[in-house]
Design a protein around this motif. Structure first.
Motif, PDB file in Angstrom:
ATOM      1  N   PRO A 170       0.812  -1.145   0.024  1.00  0.00           N
ATOM      2  CA  PRO A 170      -0.018   0.057   0.007  1.00  0.00           C
ATOM      3  C   PRO A 170       0.860   1.166   0.178  1.00  0.00           C
ATOM      4  N   SER A 171       0.183   2.330  -0.503  1.00  0.00           N
ATOM      5  CA  SER A 171       0.654   3.570  -0.303  1.00  0.00           C
ATOM      6  C   SER A 171       0.320   4.628   0.636  1.00  0.00           C
ATOM      7  N   PHE A 172       1.074   5.364   1.085  1.00  0.00           N
ATOM      8  CA  PHE A 172       0.561   6.427   2.119  1.00  0.00           C
ATOM      9  C   PHE A 172       1.236   7.664   1.988  1.00  0.00           C
ATOM     10  N   GLU A 173       0.558   8.588   2.480  1.00  0.00           N
ATOM     11  CA  GLU A 173       0.978  10.095   2.871  1.00  0.00           C
ATOM     12  C   GLU A 173       1.345  10.283   4.161  1.00  0.00           C
ATOM     13  N   VAL A 174       2.437  10.834   4.428  1.00  0.00           N
ATOM     14  CA  VAL A 174       2.747  10.991   5.951  1.00  0.00           C
ATOM     15  C   VAL A 174       2.544  12.742   6.127  1.00  0.00           C
ATOM     16  N   THR A 206      -2.422  23.621  16.351  1.00  0.00           N
ATOM     17  CA  THR A 206      -4.048  24.320  16.679  1.00  0.00           C
ATOM     18  C   THR A 206      -4.777  24.936  15.564  1.00  0.00           C
ATOM     19  N   GLY A 207      -4.049  25.000  14.372  1.00  0.00           N
ATOM     20  CA  GLY A 207      -4.661  25.543  13.303  1.00  0.00           C
ATOM     21  C   GLY A 207      -4.333  26.825  13.082  1.00  0.00           C
ATOM     22  N   CYS A 208      -3.717  27.202  11.576  1.00  0.00           N
ATOM     23  CA  CYS A 208      -3.346  28.563  11.265  1.00  0.00           C
ATOM     24  C   CYS A 208      -3.431  28.426   9.667  1.00  0.00           C
ATOM     25  N   SER A 209      -2.997  29.507   9.313  1.00  0.00           N
ATOM     26  CA  SER A 209      -3.222  29.599   7.875  1.00  0.00           C
ATOM     27  C   SER A 209      -2.277  28.862   6.955  1.00  0.00           C
ATOM     28  N   ILE A 210      -1.020  28.621   7.420  1.00  0.00           N
ATOM     29  CA  ILE A 210      -0.217  27.657   6.857  1.00  0.00           C
ATOM     30  C   ILE A 210      -0.784  26.110   6.377  1.00  0.00           C
ATOM     31  N   CYS A 211      -1.168  25.763   7.879  1.00  0.00           N
ATOM     32  CA  CYS A 211      -1.711  24.314   7.647  1.00  0.00           C
ATOM     33  C   CYS A 211      -3.462  24.344   7.282  1.00  0.00           C
ATOM     34  N   LYS A 212      -3.803  25.402   6.968  1.00  0.00           N
ATOM     35  CA  LYS A 212      -5.147  25.603   6.277  1.00  0.00           C
ATOM     36  C   LYS A 212      -6.286  25.229   7.482  1.00  0.00           C
ATOM     37  N   GLN A 213      -5.811  25.737   8.794  1.00  0.00           N
ATOM     38  CA  GLN A 213      -6.672  25.339   9.893  1.00  0.00           C
ATOM     39  C   GLN A 213      -6.980  24.016  10.264  1.00  0.00           C
ATOM     40  N   SER A 214      -5.916  22.840   9.595  1.00  0.00           N
ATOM     41  CA  SER A 214      -6.339  21.569   9.799  1.00  0.00           C
ATOM     42  C   SER A 214      -5.423  21.092  10.967  1.00  0.00           C
ATOM     43  N   GLY A 215      -4.206  21.853  11.280  1.00  0.00           N
ATOM     44  CA  GLY A 215      -3.430  21.072  12.275  1.00  0.00           C
ATOM     45  C   GLY A 215      -2.364  20.255  11.661  1.00  0.00           C
ATOM     46  N   TRP A 216      -2.387  20.071  10.404  1.00  0.00           N
ATOM     47  CA  TRP A 216      -1.450  19.154   9.656  1.00  0.00           C
ATOM     48  C   TRP A 216      -0.794  19.538   8.593  1.00  0.00           C
ATOM     49  N   LEU A 217       0.429  18.994   8.316  1.00  0.00           N
ATOM     50  CA  LEU A 217       1.062  19.632   7.033  1.00  0.00           C
ATOM     51  C   LEU A 217       1.434  17.955   6.362  1.00  0.00           C
ATOM     52  N   GLU A 218       1.213  18.268   5.061  1.00  0.00           N
ATOM     53  CA  GLU A 218       1.832  17.129   4.029  1.00  0.00           C
ATOM     54  C   GLU A 218       3.438  17.124   3.970  1.00  0.00           C
ATOM     55  N   LEU A 219       3.768  15.858   4.634  1.00  0.00           N
ATOM     56  CA  LEU A 219       5.117  15.950   4.570  1.00  0.00           C
ATOM     57  C   LEU A 219       5.891  14.980   3.240  1.00  0.00           C
ATOM     58  N   MET A 220       5.283  13.819   3.387  1.00  0.00           N
ATOM     59  CA  MET A 220       5.884  13.053   2.528  1.00  0.00           C
ATOM     60  C   MET A 220       5.055  11.725   1.661  1.00  0.00           C
ATOM     61  N   GLY A 221       5.687  11.178   0.554  1.00  0.00           N
ATOM     62  CA  GLY A 221       4.846   9.999  -0.210  1.00  0.00           C
ATOM     63  C   GLY A 221       5.608   8.948   0.187  1.00  0.00           C
ATOM     64  N   ALA A 222       4.890   7.658   0.726  1.00  0.00           N
ATOM     65  CA  ALA A 222       5.752   6.652   1.074  1.00  0.00           C
ATOM     66  C   ALA A 222       4.953   5.256   0.626  1.00  0.00           C
ATOM     67  N   GLY A 223       5.413   4.390   0.996  1.00  0.00           N
ATOM     68  CA  GLY A 223       4.539   3.115   1.064  1.00  0.00           C
ATOM     69  C   GLY A 223       5.740   1.744   0.878  1.00  0.00           C
ATOM     70  N   MET A 224       5.000   0.602   0.781  1.00  0.00           N
ATOM     71  CA  MET A 224       5.846  -0.720   0.930  1.00  0.00           C
ATOM     72  C   MET A 224       5.950  -0.984  -0.741  1.00  0.00           C
ATOM     73  N   VAL A 225       6.899  -1.188  -0.755  1.00  0.00           N
ATOM     74  CA  VAL A 225       7.740  -1.509  -2.388  1.00  0.00           C
ATOM     75  C   VAL A 225       6.922  -2.362  -3.030  1.00  0.00           C
ATOM     76  N   HIS A 226       6.310  -2.123  -4.028  1.00  0.00           N
ATOM     77  CA  HIS A 226       5.667  -2.719  -5.024  1.00  0.00           C
ATOM     78  C   HIS A 226       6.455  -3.915  -5.595  1.00  0.00           C
ATOM     79  N   PRO A 227       5.794  -4.969  -5.617  1.00  0.00           N
ATOM     80  CA  PRO A 227       6.464  -6.154  -6.307  1.00  0.00           C
ATOM     81  C   PRO A 227       7.087  -6.051  -7.713  1.00  0.00           C
ATOM     82  N   HIS A 228       6.151  -5.306  -8.440  1.00  0.00           N
ATOM     83  CA  HIS A 228       6.813  -5.030 -10.150  1.00  0.00           C
ATOM     84  C   HIS A 228       7.906  -4.268  -9.752  1.00  0.00           C
ATOM     85  N   VAL A 229       8.302  -3.517  -8.745  1.00  0.00           N
ATOM     86  CA  VAL A 229       9.522  -2.813  -8.734  1.00  0.00           C
ATOM     87  C   VAL A 229      10.897  -3.611  -8.566  1.00  0.00           C
ATOM     88  N   PHE A 230      10.476  -4.720  -7.270  1.00  0.00           N
ATOM     89  CA  PHE A 230      11.570  -5.517  -7.072  1.00  0.00           C
ATOM     90  C   PHE A 230      11.841  -6.238  -8.430  1.00  0.00           C
TER      91      PHE A 230
END
Ligand code: PHE
Length: 362
Positions: free
Chosen positions: A271-275, A285-309
């Protein structure tokens, strides 16, 4: 005539003695040897003399000219020497004068944070590897399970070294599909390059520049830096990924950072996920930078797809090295983004603006 010559010689010698500079000497030369000088008129009169007188007087006049030439050149050598000496004396160094201070530069903020990131991952046993910035279509897309119709391949996201449709006549247009060059859009191709050349277990990070053909704004630039991570071994799981990233973030931000994983999609992880991390500006607590959500998107990640191996030549079914429970995680994080969060930099374009007022703050 001979008396004239004697008179000229005497007055030349006097003027020569008095000439104290190279300029004065030049005046003397012109006065005697010049086109309208004393000797010129002597030679003019010479022509009017009867032949028997002309021969002797001519010899004398020539002798006088040679003497004048020799004397002038001797004196010139002498004057040149003294003028050079006095010039040297004027140029004497005052060693007590304060020097001109050299301004000292320092590493760019992106270089600094990259070094910090490398130090943190190195301590956890990750090796640092690099790949080319001018990458082939194969490594950037195909090998990463990105099919030809995937939107990331589109001209609008990718800087092709030349037109990918082959409409122009450049070298790149003549390359076969897959071999065409582009400016890599992410650091993920390094995963393939490394796995092709190494056997598991592996644990690497790959920092470097990446490029995207897109409109720029405060959070997007056509060039930025990423750091790729890849860890593959028996029994690697999402839990390992979370532990590594949690450790990394706490060390980089020097405080405990909240993180969460959201399901996402990348062709090369399953699977893939966003951290996301708790907003570093408002601490969640919520501000204009995080669009009041309190969270910032940092990176893409996941478990390596078998096709890639498989693309890298590792076949989970047939390889002796790779048996049951073999897995890997991969992630890609924007270094610019991390630096912006850590140092509270409002605009990504500042990094490459060359503005010293910005750079000198780091
Ligand atoms: N390469 C992805 C990007 O640039 C990030 C990523 C890397 C996602 C590794 C999953 C695994 O957006």
């Amino acid at each position: 005539m001979l008396e004239d010559l004697a008179r000229i010689r005497a007055s030349f010698e006097k003027e020569l003695r008095e000439a104290a500079t190279l300029d004065a000497l030049e005046h003397v030369r012109v006065a005697y040897l010049g086109r309208k000088g004393a000797l010129a008129s002597v030679f003019d009169t010479l022509k009017t003399l009867p032949p028997e007188e002309r021969k002797h007087a001519g010899e004398e006049a020539n002798q006088l000219r040679r003497d004048i030439e020799t004397s002038l050149s001797e004196k010139r050598t002498l004057l040149e020497l003294t003028e050079r000496e006095s010039a040297l004396k004027k140029e004497r160094l005052d060693v007590t004068r304060p020097g001109v201070r050299q301004e000292r530069g320092h590493a760019h903020p992106l270089t600094k944070i990259t070094r910090e990131i490398i130090a943190i991952f190195s301590a956890m046993g990750f090796a640092v590897v690099e790949g080319p910035e001018a990458e082939t279509e194969y490594y950037n897309f195909d090998a990463l399970n990105i099919p030809p119709d995937h939107p990331a391949r589109d001209m609008w996201d990718t800087f092709w070294i030349s037109d990918p449709k082959g409409e122009d006549k450049t070298q790149n247009a003549k390359r076969k599909t897959g071999e065409r060059l582009l400016l890599r859009t992410h650091t993920s191709p390094v995963q393939i390059r490394y796995m092709e050349a190494h056997q598991p277990p592996i644990q690497i990070i790959a920092p470097g520049r990446v490029y995207r053909y897109e409109a720029t704004d405060a959070s997007h630039d056509i060039q930025f830096m990423q750091i790729e991570g890849l860890m593959a071994d028996k029994n690697i799981s999402v839990a390992n990924f979370k532990a590594v990233i949690q450790t990394f973030l706490s060390q980089l931000f020097e405080t405990k950072i909240e993180m969460r994983l959201r399901p996402s999609y990348f062709p090369f992880t399953e699977p893939s996920f966003e951290v996301d991390i708790s907003c570093t500006y408002c601490r969640g607590t919520g501000c204009s930078i995080c669009k009041q959500s309190g969270w910032l998107e940092l990176m893409g990640a996941g478990m390596v797809h078998p096709h890639v191996f498989k693309a890298a030549g590792w076949n989970p079914k047939t390889s002796k090295m790779i048996g049951d429970h073999f897995a890997g995680f991969a992630f890609g994080v924007g270094i610019d983004r991390l630096a912006m969060m850590k140092y509270k930099i409002p605009d990504i374009r500042l990094f490459r603006s060359g503005d010293l007022r910005f750079l000198k703050q780091f």
